[in-house]
Design an enzyme around this catalytic site. Structure first.
Site, short mmCIF file in Angstrom:
data_model
loop_
_atom_site.label_atom_id
_atom_site.label_comp_id
_atom_site.label_asym_id
_atom_site.label_seq_id
_atom_site.Cartn_x
_atom_site.Cartn_y
_atom_site.Cartn_z
N LYS A 250 0.83 -1.21 0.00
CA LYS A 250 0.00 0.00 0.00
C LYS A 250 0.87 1.26 0.00
CE LYS A 250 -2.23 -1.18 3.79
NZ LYS A 250 -1.83 -2.56 4.13
N ARG B 259 -9.74 1.04 8.33
CA ARG B 259 -9.36 -0.31 8.72
C ARG B 259 -10.44 -0.99 9.53
NH1 ARG B 259 -3.58 0.49 8.54
NH2 ARG B 259 -2.44 -1.41 8.92
N ARG C 82 11.59 -6.27 5.19
CA ARG C 82 11.49 -4.87 5.58
C ARG C 82 12.02 -4.67 7.01
NH1 ARG C 82 5.71 -2.09 5.40
NH2 ARG C 82 5.43 -3.06 7.43
N ARG D 207 -0.92 -8.52 13.59
CA ARG D 207 -1.47 -7.65 12.55
C ARG D 207 -2.34 -8.44 11.58
NH1 ARG D 207 4.08 -5.41 11.05
NH2 ARG D 207 3.16 -4.50 9.21
N ARG E 50 11.26 -1.48 11.63
CA ARG E 50 10.01 -0.97 12.20
C ARG E 50 9.64 -1.78 13.43
NH1 ARG E 50 4.94 0.03 8.23
NH2 ARG E 50 3.87 -1.21 9.81
P1 ADP Z 1 0.82 -2.21 7.71
O1 ADP Z 1 2.08 -2.42 6.93
O2 ADP Z 1 0.66 -3.21 8.81
O3 ADP Z 1 -0.39 -2.11 6.86
P2 ADP Z 1 0.61 0.62 8.68
O4 ADP Z 1 1.82 1.45 8.61
O5 ADP Z 1 -0.52 0.98 7.77
O6 ADP Z 1 1.06 -0.89 8.52
O7 ADP Z 1 0.03 0.62 10.18
C1 ADP Z 1 0.86 0.30 11.27
C2 ADP Z 1 0.05 0.30 12.59
O8 ADP Z 1 -0.52 1.61 12.80
C3 ADP Z 1 -1.15 -0.64 12.66
O9 ADP Z 1 -0.77 -1.96 13.00
C4 ADP Z 1 -1.99 0.05 13.74
O10 ADP Z 1 -1.47 -0.16 15.03
C5 ADP Z 1 -1.81 1.52 13.41
N1 ADP Z 1 -2.83 2.00 12.44
C6 ADP Z 1 -2.58 2.52 11.20
N2 ADP Z 1 -3.72 2.86 10.58
C7 ADP Z 1 -4.73 2.52 11.44
C8 ADP Z 1 -6.14 2.59 11.39
N3 ADP Z 1 -6.76 3.08 10.31
N4 ADP Z 1 -6.85 2.15 12.45
C9 ADP Z 1 -6.25 1.67 13.54
N5 ADP Z 1 -4.92 1.56 13.65
C10 ADP Z 1 -4.16 1.97 12.63
#
Ligand code: ADP
Length: 188
Positions: A14, A89, A128, A145, A134
């Site tokens: 994404k 989400r 990654r 996750r 991270r």
């Molecule tokens: P991923 O690679 O897991 O899709 P992101 O960078 O989009 O990672 O998100 C990392 C973390 O940030 C999530 O695991 C969550 O803890 C938090 N987070 C991000 N966006 C949201 C959201 N829309 N609702 C709730 N938590 C979120």
């Protein structure tokens, strides 16, 4: 305005494809993950509240994330549309986004769901982890996750399917190949 929700499990690409849509298609980009990580790095009160939750792989509360999204959306100007990356989400977040956009006489044009095998996803995330370190790219947090994704985020695809806005795109292959598929599927 051509707003696109970029959807997919952790590691689906994404963030990478959002960057392409920003530079190549002139869309604004809002990543709630990046926004939250910036709060954590800056040590703001919000960052202090969410840091441990994020590191565990759990979702941050809807209220907090919706607030973050709203302020980012209000600060974006002069774009043809926005790519929403990692938001919504949960179904509650999807409803909040619809309301926010409706109050601006705008709406989501399409949800692009990036489809990638689970084995490939885990491989990408562990790679990654080595490159970026991270906090949530550990085996334990990755597993959490995926659980959160299955339980809370997958229903968001049904929400947009119900609006005839869901488009599935094969997320395997080179960054450029996937990007061209997204362009073809959405017309952006
Ligand atoms: P991923 O690679 O897991 O899709 P992101 O960078 O989009 O990672 O998100 C990392 C973390 O940030 C999530 O695991 C969550 O803890 C938090 N987070 C991000 N966006 C949201 C959201 N829309 N609702 C709730 N938590 C979120």
């Amino acid at each position: 305005m051509s707003h696109i929700v970029l959807f997919g499990p952790p590691g689906a690409g994404k963030g990478t494809q959002s960057a392409m849509l920003k530079t190549e298609a002139g869309l604004g980009h809002i990543s709630t993950g990046d926004a939250l990580r910036a709060e954590v790095a800056a040590g703001t009160p919000l960052g202090k509240e969410v840091g441990a939750v994020m590191a565990s792989g759990a979702l941050v509360s809807d209220d907090l994330v919706i607030g973050v999204l709203k302020s980012r959306l209000e600060s974006l100007n002069g774009v043809k549309g926005v790519v929403f990356d990692g938001f919504p989400r949960t179904v509650a977040q999807a409803q909040a986004l619809d309301q926010m956009l409706a109050s601006r006489n705008e709406s989501v044009a399409a949800m692009v769901s990036l489809v990638v095998d689970k084995e490939e996803l885990i491989e990408r995330l562990l790679k990654r982890a080595e490159a970026e370190g991270r906090a949530d790219d550990t085996r334990e947090s990755i597993a959490k996750r995926f659980d959160e994704y299955q339980a809370k985020t997958l229903p968001v695809a049904d929400y947009y399917r119900g609006q005839n806005k869901l488009v599935e795109v094969n997320g395997s292959g080179s960054v450029e190949e996937v990007f061209q598929r997204i362009r073809q599927a959405t017309g952006v």
